[in-house]
Design a protein around this motif. Sequence first.
Motif, mmCIF file in Angstrom:
data_model
loop_
_atom_site.group_PDB
_atom_site.id
_atom_site.type_symbol
_atom_site.label_atom_id
_atom_site.label_comp_id
_atom_site.label_asym_id
_atom_site.label_seq_id
_atom_site.Cartn_x
_atom_site.Cartn_y
_atom_site.Cartn_z
ATOM 1 N N LEU A 1 0.927 -1.269 0.021
ATOM 2 C CA LEU A 1 0.115 0.197 -0.019
ATOM 3 C C LEU A 1 0.780 1.310 -0.085
ATOM 4 C CD1 LEU A 1 -2.667 -0.968 2.597
ATOM 5 C CD2 LEU A 1 -3.125 -0.737 0.238
ATOM 6 N N HIS A 2 2.155 1.066 0.372
ATOM 7 C CA HIS A 2 2.936 2.329 0.644
ATOM 8 C C HIS A 2 3.345 2.820 -0.967
ATOM 9 C CE1 HIS A 2 3.517 3.074 4.764
ATOM 10 N NE2 HIS A 2 4.338 3.968 4.524
ATOM 11 N N ALA B 1 2.807 6.395 -1.971
ATOM 12 C CA ALA B 1 3.887 7.347 -2.605
ATOM 13 C C ALA B 1 3.574 7.779 -3.944
ATOM 14 C CB ALA B 1 5.125 6.546 -2.557
ATOM 15 N N PHE B 2 3.106 6.910 -4.879
ATOM 16 C CA PHE B 2 2.730 7.618 -6.242
ATOM 17 C C PHE B 2 1.523 8.614 -6.061
ATOM 18 C CE2 PHE B 2 5.230 4.608 -8.775
ATOM 19 C CZ PHE B 2 5.807 5.430 -9.856
ATOM 20 N N VAL B 3 0.663 8.315 -5.280
ATOM 21 C CA VAL B 3 -0.379 9.400 -5.218
ATOM 22 C C VAL B 3 0.060 10.695 -4.659
ATOM 23 C CG1 VAL B 3 -2.404 9.720 -3.900
ATOM 24 C CG2 VAL B 3 -2.426 7.497 -5.087
ATOM 25 N N LEU B 4 0.935 10.755 -3.632
ATOM 26 C CA LEU B 4 1.367 11.848 -3.127
ATOM 27 C C LEU B 4 2.526 12.602 -3.959
ATOM 28 C CD1 LEU B 4 2.359 10.757 0.529
ATOM 29 C CD2 LEU B 4 0.291 12.393 -0.142
ATOM 30 N N PRO C 1 11.340 6.564 2.746
ATOM 31 C CA PRO C 1 11.957 5.800 3.597
ATOM 32 C C PRO C 1 11.382 4.462 4.385
ATOM 33 C CG PRO C 1 12.466 7.784 4.226
ATOM 34 C CD PRO C 1 11.206 8.130 3.235
ATOM 35 N N GLU C 2 9.987 4.708 4.718
ATOM 36 C CA GLU C 2 9.318 3.431 5.089
ATOM 37 C C GLU C 2 8.808 2.589 3.831
ATOM 38 O OE1 GLU C 2 7.069 1.192 7.649
ATOM 39 O OE2 GLU C 2 8.532 2.774 8.171
ATOM 40 N N TRP C 3 8.563 3.132 2.915
ATOM 41 C CA TRP C 3 8.443 2.249 1.386
ATOM 42 C C TRP C 3 9.541 1.616 1.156
ATOM 43 C CZ3 TRP C 3 8.327 4.038 -4.149
ATOM 44 C CH2 TRP C 3 7.994 2.754 -4.930
ATOM 45 N N ALA D 1 -3.843 11.365 12.663
ATOM 46 C CA ALA D 1 -3.360 11.075 11.414
ATOM 47 C C ALA D 1 -2.667 9.861 11.526
ATOM 48 C CB ALA D 1 -2.435 12.508 11.253
ATOM 49 N N LEU D 2 -2.690 9.287 10.534
ATOM 50 C CA LEU D 2 -1.872 7.947 10.169
ATOM 51 C C LEU D 2 -0.435 8.144 10.599
ATOM 52 C CD1 LEU D 2 -2.230 4.924 9.256
ATOM 53 C CD2 LEU D 2 -1.679 5.759 7.020
ATOM 54 N N ARG D 3 0.177 7.143 11.171
ATOM 55 C CA ARG D 3 1.686 6.891 11.273
ATOM 56 C C ARG D 3 2.165 6.510 9.914
ATOM 57 N NH1 ARG D 3 -0.487 3.629 15.513
ATOM 58 N NH2 ARG D 3 0.737 2.011 14.190
ATOM 59 N N TRP D 4 3.636 7.066 10.140
ATOM 60 C CA TRP D 4 4.106 6.499 8.753
ATOM 61 C C TRP D 4 4.487 5.154 8.862
ATOM 62 C CZ3 TRP D 4 3.081 9.662 5.249
ATOM 63 C CH2 TRP D 4 3.050 11.095 5.494
#
Length: 592
Positions: A183-184, A188-191, A253-255, A553-556
Amino acid sequence: MYAYDLPTTGSISFADFCQCAEDAPTTSASQSASEDAEPERESESGQAARRRACARWIAEATKARVDVRGVLKALRHGGGGGSGGDYGYDDEGEWGGGDYGEKGRDKGKGKGEKDWLGAVKVGFVIVLVLEEYLPLLYGIIMSVDNREITFKSMPVFSWRPTLSATPTLSISASPARLSLPTLHSELAFVLLTYALAQANHTRVLVRALGAYERARTASEEDRKVGDAGLTRAVAGLCTAAGVLEALAEGVVPEWEKRFGESMRGVGEGVDKRPVDLSREVVAALAKTLLADAQTLAIRKLLSKARWEETLTPGPPLPKSHPSPALIAKLHLECAALYSSARGLVGAVGKRGASSGGGSNSGGLGLGKLKSSLKVGKTSSPQPHGQPNAPAGEVAPGLRRHLEREAMFHGAMGRKWLGVDAGEAGRCGEAVGFLAWAQRELEELGGKSDRSSNAGMGISGGNHKEGVGQGGKGEKRAMIQDEKESVGLFLRHYRKINDSITFQGVLKQSELATRIPAGRLAVSVRPWTPPRAAFELGRGARESDDAKASGGSALRWSGSSGGGGGKGDESSSDDEGGGGGGGGSYAGAGSYF
């Protein structure tokens, strides 16, 4: 300002790989008082209500994503050669903010006029559908994080990168669509698309203003309206830079971590990370948008002086003119930002994407291209189609744009340092700086002419140099205007120096030691992720039709749809994309 091609995506349904957890705890993981606390279990009616809410929100997220895909696909095929620029309008443009050229100075109906209202509406729609999709995507990720939604199979999303160099053998000059797990990768692409869409929308707004400060018939009220438009444009670019900064520092970084984990045990059908979402490229884009915002801020600062000097160009400066030293420092900071961005994208070209799964030739479909064209074994095209180019190279159009902008603003900084020295009576120093700026502008004009027919067959800037960055005629007009302005000041101070002050003209090496540090007049607007549109553990019990819960808000961290296993390969350009089959995958039920 650069016109970015927007990524496109394949169709997908979240219902293909998402399902409501059979027995989810009523207290979410983020709300637990203690890790050892035993969660309260739902009643049968509560579980039924939660499942209904879960199915409804999954359907809402799928619908919102269909809208995103629809507008991006329509934009890409809507004309104008690509999914960027002025949204399908002609390929003429103003490079550097649109305040140069005779066509912009006289506002009249004619052949060159565009339907700017229509272009602005298109840009607004693109930004709006992305803003509507983001809270739903965050809701899906948060629900997976809280174990309220589980996966039938590993989620795989398909996206077409647009900042990577493309194979020279490619007929469409367009990168292949990539299939990316977790999902990341979707987030990432949406952002990235959201930030670039905001930048393109701002560019259209600025071009719609025209050269209002140079229009001979414009009133003071017209100038103030134009200044207000520039203020909004600066705010939009600073916001887009904030999105990219959050993407580079948090999501990417998370991705990288989750992407590396999900690649273990994955067979065919999943590609490696594209260069578009390496930390360096995203950080370079953030610097570029911040420099664009500062460029517009300089234009606004000079608007009154330019309006007054329309009939009397050159020295002496009007009383309303801001400090030349201040303008020089602002331009020098722009040059530093563009140069830093150019260095970052160049670093990616040298060593590929950051650790955690760099891009490769297969990621851009080079293997499929060779197979379809039956290229022999003796022919070994380099990754991404550039001769001797390393894997993960950024499109040449963007690299050239950053190089030219850095050079242009450096020349402008030296121009205003010369004017500042001349106004202070240091005419020898003024002649040196102005002559230096004149040489750089002449060199820049030559580069613009040489590159006007270059860049065919690459992605970025609507696939050809003339589209996106502005028509080559208006590029030359901008440089020519500045060369004429520099020439006026140079002749003025040289005449004074030869007849009155008799100062020695400083050498370039000595002038370089007198160049001050730049000054930043704008700043990145920190971006906070939107609240998740829903939270199943609480919202389903309160009301089956509840709206956004207003949770935190969602955590990274802990927000990717990772895991091993295999996903279905994207099978077509329009319907590619996503969701795996019904098989289990490594780590199922143990989502972090």
